[in-house]
Design a protein around this motif. Structure first.
Motif, PDB file in Angstrom:
ATOM      1  N   GLU A 154      29.160  24.365  10.830  1.00  0.00           N
ATOM      2  CA  GLU A 154      28.733  25.111  12.067  1.00  0.00           C
ATOM      3  C   GLU A 154      27.902  23.938  12.889  1.00  0.00           C
ATOM      4  O   GLU A 154      26.828  24.028  12.751  1.00  0.00           O
ATOM      5  CB  GLU A 154      28.526  26.519  12.390  1.00  0.00           C
ATOM      6  N   GLY A 155      28.213  23.669  14.084  1.00  0.00           N
ATOM      7  CA  GLY A 155      27.401  22.697  14.863  1.00  0.00           C
ATOM      8  C   GLY A 155      26.452  23.461  15.796  1.00  0.00           C
ATOM      9  O   GLY A 155      26.555  24.969  15.839  1.00  0.00           O
ATOM     10  N   ALA A 156      25.992  23.050  16.553  1.00  0.00           N
ATOM     11  CA  ALA A 156      25.023  23.653  17.634  1.00  0.00           C
ATOM     12  C   ALA A 156      25.493  23.153  18.982  1.00  0.00           C
ATOM     13  O   ALA A 156      25.556  21.971  19.450  1.00  0.00           O
ATOM     14  CB  ALA A 156      23.446  22.959  17.419  1.00  0.00           C
ATOM     15  N   GLY A 157      25.943  24.093  19.791  1.00  0.00           N
ATOM     16  CA  GLY A 157      26.497  23.971  21.071  1.00  0.00           C
ATOM     17  C   GLY A 157      27.895  23.166  20.908  1.00  0.00           C
ATOM     18  O   GLY A 157      28.661  23.629  19.973  1.00  0.00           O
ATOM     19  N   GLY A 158      27.933  22.078  21.614  1.00  0.00           N
ATOM     20  CA  GLY A 158      29.199  21.417  21.631  1.00  0.00           C
ATOM     21  C   GLY A 158      28.972  20.347  20.822  1.00  0.00           C
ATOM     22  O   GLY A 158      28.400  19.821  20.116  1.00  0.00           O
ATOM     23  N   LEU A 159      30.318  19.462  20.895  1.00  0.00           N
ATOM     24  CA  LEU A 159      30.602  18.467  19.984  1.00  0.00           C
ATOM     25  C   LEU A 159      29.608  17.106  19.939  1.00  0.00           C
ATOM     26  O   LEU A 159      29.230  16.674  19.032  1.00  0.00           O
ATOM     27  CB  LEU A 159      32.209  17.987  20.364  1.00  0.00           C
ATOM     28  N   LEU A 160      29.196  16.829  21.283  1.00  0.00           N
ATOM     29  CA  LEU A 160      28.513  15.648  21.570  1.00  0.00           C
ATOM     30  C   LEU A 160      26.999  15.962  21.668  1.00  0.00           C
ATOM     31  O   LEU A 160      26.047  15.259  22.245  1.00  0.00           O
ATOM     32  CB  LEU A 160      28.942  15.069  22.631  1.00  0.00           C
ATOM     33  N   VAL A 161      26.475  17.172  21.125  1.00  0.00           N
ATOM     34  CA  VAL A 161      25.174  17.476  21.293  1.00  0.00           C
ATOM     35  C   VAL A 161      24.283  16.889  20.424  1.00  0.00           C
ATOM     36  O   VAL A 161      24.933  16.515  19.286  1.00  0.00           O
ATOM     37  CB  VAL A 161      24.822  18.913  21.152  1.00  0.00           C
ATOM     38  N   ARG A 162      23.313  16.063  20.716  1.00  0.00           N
ATOM     39  CA  ARG A 162      22.736  15.275  19.745  1.00  0.00           C
ATOM     40  C   ARG A 162      21.776  15.716  18.922  1.00  0.00           C
ATOM     41  O   ARG A 162      20.891  16.532  19.239  1.00  0.00           O
ATOM     42  CB  ARG A 162      21.585  14.200  20.748  1.00  0.00           C
ATOM     43  N   PHE A 163      22.062  15.338  17.591  1.00  0.00           N
ATOM     44  CA  PHE A 163      21.039  15.658  16.382  1.00  0.00           C
ATOM     45  C   PHE A 163      19.776  14.828  16.425  1.00  0.00           C
ATOM     46  O   PHE A 163      18.744  15.388  15.943  1.00  0.00           O
ATOM     47  CB  PHE A 163      21.809  15.525  15.114  1.00  0.00           C
ATOM     48  N   ASP A 164      20.021  13.855  16.797  1.00  0.00           N
ATOM     49  CA  ASP A 164      18.789  12.878  16.797  1.00  0.00           C
ATOM     50  C   ASP A 164      18.515  11.806  17.614  1.00  0.00           C
ATOM     51  O   ASP A 164      19.370  11.604  18.637  1.00  0.00           O
ATOM     52  CB  ASP A 164      18.762  12.087  15.202  1.00  0.00           C
ATOM     53  N   GLY A 165      17.395  11.173  17.701  1.00  0.00           N
ATOM     54  CA  GLY A 165      17.050  10.074  18.717  1.00  0.00           C
ATOM     55  C   GLY A 165      18.050   8.931  18.972  1.00  0.00           C
ATOM     56  O   GLY A 165      17.846   8.023  19.898  1.00  0.00           O
ATOM     57  N   LYS A 166      18.935   8.623  17.872  1.00  0.00           N
ATOM     58  CA  LYS A 166      19.570   7.574  17.994  1.00  0.00           C
ATOM     59  C   LYS A 166      21.091   7.937  18.481  1.00  0.00           C
ATOM     60  O   LYS A 166      22.052   7.181  18.594  1.00  0.00           O
ATOM     61  CB  LYS A 166      19.973   7.286  16.744  1.00  0.00           C
ATOM     62  N   GLY A 167      21.187   9.353  18.965  1.00  0.00           N
ATOM     63  CA  GLY A 167      22.415   9.892  19.601  1.00  0.00           C
ATOM     64  C   GLY A 167      23.226  10.194  18.550  1.00  0.00           C
ATOM     65  O   GLY A 167      24.692  10.493  18.825  1.00  0.00           O
ATOM     66  N   GLY A 168      22.900  10.349  17.319  1.00  0.00           N
ATOM     67  CA  GLY A 168      23.918  11.201  16.168  1.00  0.00           C
ATOM     68  C   GLY A 168      24.404  12.558  16.706  1.00  0.00           C
ATOM     69  O   GLY A 168      23.585  13.228  17.187  1.00  0.00           O
ATOM     70  N   THR A 169      25.707  12.704  16.577  1.00  0.00           N
ATOM     71  CA  THR A 169      26.281  14.101  17.017  1.00  0.00           C
ATOM     72  C   THR A 169      26.914  14.696  15.684  1.00  0.00           C
ATOM     73  O   THR A 169      27.460  13.991  14.844  1.00  0.00           O
ATOM     74  CB  THR A 169      27.236  13.774  18.166  1.00  0.00           C
ATOM     75  N   LEU A 170      27.498  15.650  15.885  1.00  0.00           N
ATOM     76  CA  LEU A 170      28.470  16.491  15.131  1.00  0.00           C
ATOM     77  C   LEU A 170      29.916  15.649  14.994  1.00  0.00           C
ATOM     78  O   LEU A 170      30.523  15.530  13.891  1.00  0.00           O
ATOM     79  CB  LEU A 170      28.925  17.773  15.772  1.00  0.00           C
ATOM     80  N   ALA A 171      30.102  14.997  16.179  1.00  0.00           N
ATOM     81  CA  ALA A 171      31.614  14.199  15.902  1.00  0.00           C
ATOM     82  C   ALA A 171      31.163  12.989  14.729  1.00  0.00           C
ATOM     83  O   ALA A 171      32.120  12.814  14.157  1.00  0.00           O
ATOM     84  CB  ALA A 171      31.721  13.541  17.387  1.00  0.00           C
ATOM     85  N   ASP A 172      30.088  12.478  14.700  1.00  0.00           N
ATOM     86  CA  ASP A 172      29.593  11.576  13.736  1.00  0.00           C
ATOM     87  C   ASP A 172      29.570  12.098  12.389  1.00  0.00           C
ATOM     88  O   ASP A 172      30.111  11.389  11.337  1.00  0.00           O
ATOM     89  CB  ASP A 172      28.358  10.945  14.114  1.00  0.00           C
ATOM     90  N   ALA A 173      29.011  13.206  12.163  1.00  0.00           N
ATOM     91  CA  ALA A 173      29.273  13.910  10.740  1.00  0.00           C
ATOM     92  C   ALA A 173      30.752  14.086  10.582  1.00  0.00           C
ATOM     93  O   ALA A 173      31.297  13.739   9.376  1.00  0.00           O
ATOM     94  CB  ALA A 173      28.670  15.130  10.848  1.00  0.00           C
ATOM     95  N   ALA A 174      31.379  14.676  11.403  1.00  0.00           N
ATOM     96  CA  ALA A 174      33.009  14.689  11.198  1.00  0.00           C
ATOM     97  C   ALA A 174      33.912  13.584  10.752  1.00  0.00           C
ATOM     98  O   ALA A 174      34.680  13.654   9.856  1.00  0.00           O
ATOM     99  CB  ALA A 174      33.670  15.535  12.397  1.00  0.00           C
ATOM    100  N   ARG A 175      33.401  12.456  11.431  1.00  0.00           N
ATOM    101  CA  ARG A 175      33.967  11.220  11.058  1.00  0.00           C
ATOM    102  C   ARG A 175      33.760  10.601   9.798  1.00  0.00           C
ATOM    103  O   ARG A 175      34.490  10.092   8.870  1.00  0.00           O
ATOM    104  CB  ARG A 175      33.404  10.156  12.006  1.00  0.00           C
ATOM    105  N   LEU A 176      32.230  10.770   9.273  1.00  0.00           N
ATOM    106  CA  LEU A 176      32.139  10.457   7.888  1.00  0.00           C
ATOM    107  C   LEU A 176      32.708  11.209   6.817  1.00  0.00           C
ATOM    108  O   LEU A 176      32.933  10.888   5.891  1.00  0.00           O
ATOM    109  CB  LEU A 176      30.265  10.461   7.942  1.00  0.00           C
ATOM    110  N   LEU A 177      32.793  12.488   7.370  1.00  0.00           N
ATOM    111  CA  LEU A 177      33.551  13.627   6.310  1.00  0.00           C
ATOM    112  C   LEU A 177      35.025  13.092   6.466  1.00  0.00           C
ATOM    113  O   LEU A 177      35.650  13.849   5.374  1.00  0.00           O
ATOM    114  CB  LEU A 177      33.219  14.860   6.492  1.00  0.00           C
ATOM    115  N   GLU A 178      35.547  12.747   7.419  1.00  0.00           N
ATOM    116  CA  GLU A 178      37.026  12.720   7.646  1.00  0.00           C
ATOM    117  C   GLU A 178      37.620  14.079   7.582  1.00  0.00           C
ATOM    118  O   GLU A 178      38.742  14.374   7.225  1.00  0.00           O
ATOM    119  CB  GLU A 178      37.631  12.008   6.623  1.00  0.00           C
TER     120      GLU A 178
END
Length: 238
Positions: free
Chosen positions: A109-133
């Motif tokens: 479960e993410g926080a807020g929306g898909l592109l809310v930033r997790f870190d200072g480099k701009g990592g998002t839930l979408a990036d985690a989904a991509r890594l997990l396929e």
């Protein structure tokens, strides 16, 4: 579908309650379930977070958090202001991957929306989904404005070659207006994905026993439920 990412078109739209309903439906089918909250914001050390709320509503499952930050802000901002180490998408993927070894279904479960930033480099839930396929389930509100927000989220997923599993309405009103009734047909069109459920308004306030018994009625078979979009929509005339 060992991992399912749950995101929303915004905040306070029922994402945690939908996650709990998906977990409850899976548990009712005899599946083992884990819920992972990568970054919990707006809670203190002793407060109950979203993962614990999923357990309260859905029943016995594994709950995990990677980090929590006291201010109710985007995870990257909350971590920075707390002087804490932020959560990276790679950590989310690694934690979810480990949970799949012992569970049939892992809900992230993410926080807020898909592109809310997790870190200072701009990592998002979408990036985690991509890594997990992993496919992404989008929780959306029922009324005015939802078509634009859902369409933007779906477009963001497509541009990243991510799979949109479908859309669930996080809170269906007891007395739906014209916009809500029309959106039953329009949401799958703008998302280019199926409508996979609709939770009744106030579902999260139900007694947990009743919540668990009713959860499969709110979700489509793809989410271990028995909800049917066509039959549900037939009960409302736009």
């Amino acid at each position: 579908m060992p991992v399912l990412i749950v995101t929303g078109t915004g905040t306070e739209i029922g994402k945690t309650v939908v996650t709990a309903a998906v977990a409850a439906a899976a548990l009712a089918r005899g599946r083992t379930v884990a819920v992972l909250k990568p970054a919990q914001t707006g809670v203190g050390p002793a407060d109950r977070g979203d993962a614990a709320e999923v357990v309260r509503l859905a029943g016995p499952l594994t709950a995990a958090e990677l980090a929590r930050f006291p201010e109710p802000l985007a995870p990257a901002t909350a971590a920075r202001r707390a002087g804490a180490v932020p959560v990276r998408p790679e950590e989310v993927a690694e934690a979810a991957g480990k949970l799949t070894a012992e569970h049939d279904l892992v809900l992230v479960e993410g926080a807020g929306g898909l592109l809310v930033r997790f870190d200072g480099k701009g990592g998002t839930l979408a990036d985690a989904a991509r890594l997990l396929e992993a496919p992404v389930l989008v929780v959306a509100p029922a009324g005015l404005g939802t078509l634009n927000m859902t369409g933007l989220t779906a477009e963001a997923l497509r541009t990243r070659s991510l799979t949109l599993a479908g859309v669930v309405i996080g809170s269906w009103p007891a007395a739906p207006g014209l916009a809500e009734r029309c959106n039953l047909a329009d949401l799958p069109d703008v998302a280019e994905a199926p409508l996979l459920g609709a939770l009744p308004e106030g579902a999260g306030a139900l007694d947990p026993v009743e919540f668990r018994a009713r959860a499969p009625q709110w979700l489509a078979p793809r989410l271990d439920g028995r909800w049917d979009a066509a039959r549900f929509g037939a009960g409302f005339t736009a």
